[in-house]
Design a protein around this motif. Structure first.
Motif, PDB file in Angstrom:
ATOM      1  N   ASP A  19       0.656  -1.090   0.133  1.00 47.16           N
ATOM      2  CA  ASP A  19       0.034  -0.046   0.047  1.00 47.16           C
ATOM      3  C   ASP A  19       0.963   1.326   0.013  1.00 47.16           C
ATOM      4  OD1 ASP A  19       0.832   0.573   2.550  1.00 47.16           O
ATOM      5  OD2 ASP A  19      -1.142  -0.119   3.635  1.00 47.16           O
ATOM      6  N   ARG A  23       3.307  -1.034   3.488  1.00 49.60           N
ATOM      7  CA  ARG A  23       2.718  -2.078   4.146  1.00 49.60           C
ATOM      8  C   ARG A  23       2.476  -3.212   3.194  1.00 49.60           C
ATOM      9  NH1 ARG A  23      -1.816  -2.260   8.100  1.00 49.60           N
ATOM     10  NH2 ARG A  23      -2.831  -1.110   6.513  1.00 49.60           N
ATOM     11  N   GLU A  24       2.742  -4.348   3.488  1.00 50.41           N
ATOM     12  CA  GLU A  24       2.453  -5.701   2.760  1.00 50.41           C
ATOM     13  C   GLU A  24       1.244  -6.120   3.112  1.00 50.41           C
ATOM     14  OE1 GLU A  24       5.493  -8.487   2.944  1.00 50.41           O
ATOM     15  OE2 GLU A  24       6.546  -7.396   1.384  1.00 50.41           O
ATOM     16  N   HIS A  25       0.024  -6.224   2.127  1.00 51.88           N
ATOM     17  CA  HIS A  25      -1.120  -6.890   2.281  1.00 51.88           C
ATOM     18  C   HIS A  25      -0.889  -8.109   1.293  1.00 51.88           C
ATOM     19  CE1 HIS A  25      -3.341  -2.885   3.056  1.00 51.88           C
ATOM     20  NE2 HIS A  25      -2.395  -2.820   3.605  1.00 51.88           N
ATOM     21  N   LEU A  27      -3.566  -9.779  -1.403  1.00 51.76           N
ATOM     22  CA  LEU A  27      -4.852  -9.443  -2.223  1.00 51.76           C
ATOM     23  C   LEU A  27      -5.406 -10.775  -2.737  1.00 51.76           C
ATOM     24  CD1 LEU A  27      -6.615  -7.556  -3.522  1.00 51.76           C
ATOM     25  CD2 LEU A  27      -5.200  -7.362  -5.277  1.00 51.76           C
ATOM     26  N   ALA A  53      -1.468 -15.172   4.758  1.00 47.17           N
ATOM     27  CA  ALA A  53      -1.003 -13.982   5.264  1.00 47.17           C
ATOM     28  C   ALA A  53      -0.098 -14.353   6.567  1.00 47.17           C
ATOM     29  CB  ALA A  53      -2.234 -13.119   5.505  1.00 47.17           C
ATOM     30  N   ARG A  89      -8.850  -8.357   1.168  1.00 42.07           N
ATOM     31  CA  ARG A  89      -7.183  -8.140   1.766  1.00 42.07           C
ATOM     32  C   ARG A  89      -6.754  -8.336   2.835  1.00 42.07           C
ATOM     33  NH1 ARG A  89      -5.628  -4.330  -2.160  1.00 42.07           N
ATOM     34  NH2 ARG A  89      -7.612  -3.401  -3.392  1.00 42.07           N
ATOM     35  N   ALA A  90      -5.835  -9.048   3.253  1.00 45.08           N
ATOM     36  CA  ALA A  90      -5.225  -9.417   4.474  1.00 45.08           C
ATOM     37  C   ALA A  90      -4.064  -8.961   4.867  1.00 45.08           C
ATOM     38  CB  ALA A  90      -5.295 -10.994   4.609  1.00 45.08           C
ATOM     39  N   VAL A  91      -3.740  -8.587   6.155  1.00 40.12           N
ATOM     40  CA  VAL A  91      -2.564  -8.105   6.650  1.00 40.12           C
ATOM     41  C   VAL A  91      -2.285  -8.604   7.969  1.00 40.12           C
ATOM     42  CG1 VAL A  91      -3.450  -6.100   7.976  1.00 40.12           C
ATOM     43  CG2 VAL A  91      -1.170  -6.021   7.114  1.00 40.12           C
ATOM     44  N   ALA A 105      -3.757 -12.170  12.033  1.00 40.35           N
ATOM     45  CA  ALA A 105      -4.095 -11.549  10.667  1.00 40.35           C
ATOM     46  C   ALA A 105      -5.733 -11.075  10.691  1.00 40.35           C
ATOM     47  CB  ALA A 105      -3.816 -12.408   9.741  1.00 40.35           C
ATOM     48  N   ALA A 107      -8.778  -9.890   7.796  1.00 45.90           N
ATOM     49  CA  ALA A 107      -8.962  -9.711   6.320  1.00 45.90           C
ATOM     50  C   ALA A 107     -10.290  -8.872   5.991  1.00 45.90           C
ATOM     51  CB  ALA A 107      -9.498 -11.142   5.839  1.00 45.90           C
ATOM     52  N   GLU A 112     -10.497  -1.178   6.338  1.00 47.07           N
ATOM     53  CA  GLU A 112      -9.564  -2.224   7.209  1.00 47.07           C
ATOM     54  C   GLU A 112     -10.094  -2.200   8.568  1.00 47.07           C
ATOM     55  OE1 GLU A 112      -5.449  -1.144   6.827  1.00 47.07           O
ATOM     56  OE2 GLU A 112      -4.954  -2.674   8.495  1.00 47.07           O
TER      57      GLU A 112
END
Lengths: 132, 84
Positions: A19, A23-25, A27, A53, A89-91, A105, A107, A112
């Protein structure tokens, strides 16, 4: 252990997304094959993304030499809202422990702050973790 | 993939006990990963709906192969939703 380059990730169409803040997500692009019933994502598709994730975040924390030894011990998924016909999406974030690490995590689809599902996974990461 | 299979086994266990299809949503799904997931072999999953109310179904189950009795165990809770 599942990774982003795994056949499973390819099958699901899951890819990495960075993003604006770096930051890594993960998808999961929407497709009809992800529906459990008309209008709702299958719980397994949501859980699959969350699990991946966590695995991805755990792998980021682990040197390549140790990565093969990391084992997931438990997974606890909580489903909060129905998954709609949209991208997911997930982080994930890692709480590193000496022998056991905890990865959480979430989703989400629309925002968010409104996750549709969350997971906590425990990983064995300490020395000798290949034994069971 | 394993979790999808377990979720599906749990879902089918609910419908089997009910004797008919009724839409539901997974509330909670807990998995204990007993063994590393093998590759190149069929993985099967079994679910048992051990308690049922008008709103909620409770399920336990496990995933297994021909070589291993349990590679992962499942405890899941499903809530019945309205219309299909």
């Amino acid at each position: 252990m599942s990774r982003l380059d795994s056949p499973y990730a390819h099958l699901m169409g899951i890819r990495l997304y960075v993003d604006a803040e770096g930051r890594e997500h993960l998808l999961l692009p929407f497709g009809k094959h992800l529906l459990g019933r008309p209008g709702s994502l299958h719980g397994g598709a949501i859980a699959g993304l969350l699990a991946l994730a966590c695995d991805h975040a755990m792998a980021r924390e682990t040197s390549s030499a140790d990565a093969a030894a990391v084992q997931c011990l438990t997974s606890t998924f909580q489903f909060l809202r129905a998954g709609r016909e949209q991208d997911l999406r997930a982080v994930a974030s890692v709480q590193r422990g000496r022998a056991i690490s905890t990865v959480q995590a979430a989703a989400w689809q629309e925002a968010e702050m409104k996750p549709i599902a969350i997971v906590t996974r425990k990983y064995r990461t300490g020395p000798g973790c290949q034994e069971r | 993939m394993l979790i999808t299979l377990l979720d599906m086994a749990g879902t089918l266990a609910v419908w089997t006990r009910l004797g008919h299809f009724q839409p539901h949503a997974t509330l909670d799904l807990r998995v204990d990963h007993i063994e590393a997931i093998p590759t190149g072999v069929e993985i099967k999953a079994y679910g048992e709906c051990y308690h049922l109310t008008a709103q909620v179904a409770y399920v336990r189950g496990h995933a297994y192969t021909d070589r291993s009795a349990t590679i992962a165990s499942l405890a899941a809770t499903y809530a019945f939703t309205g219309q299909p």
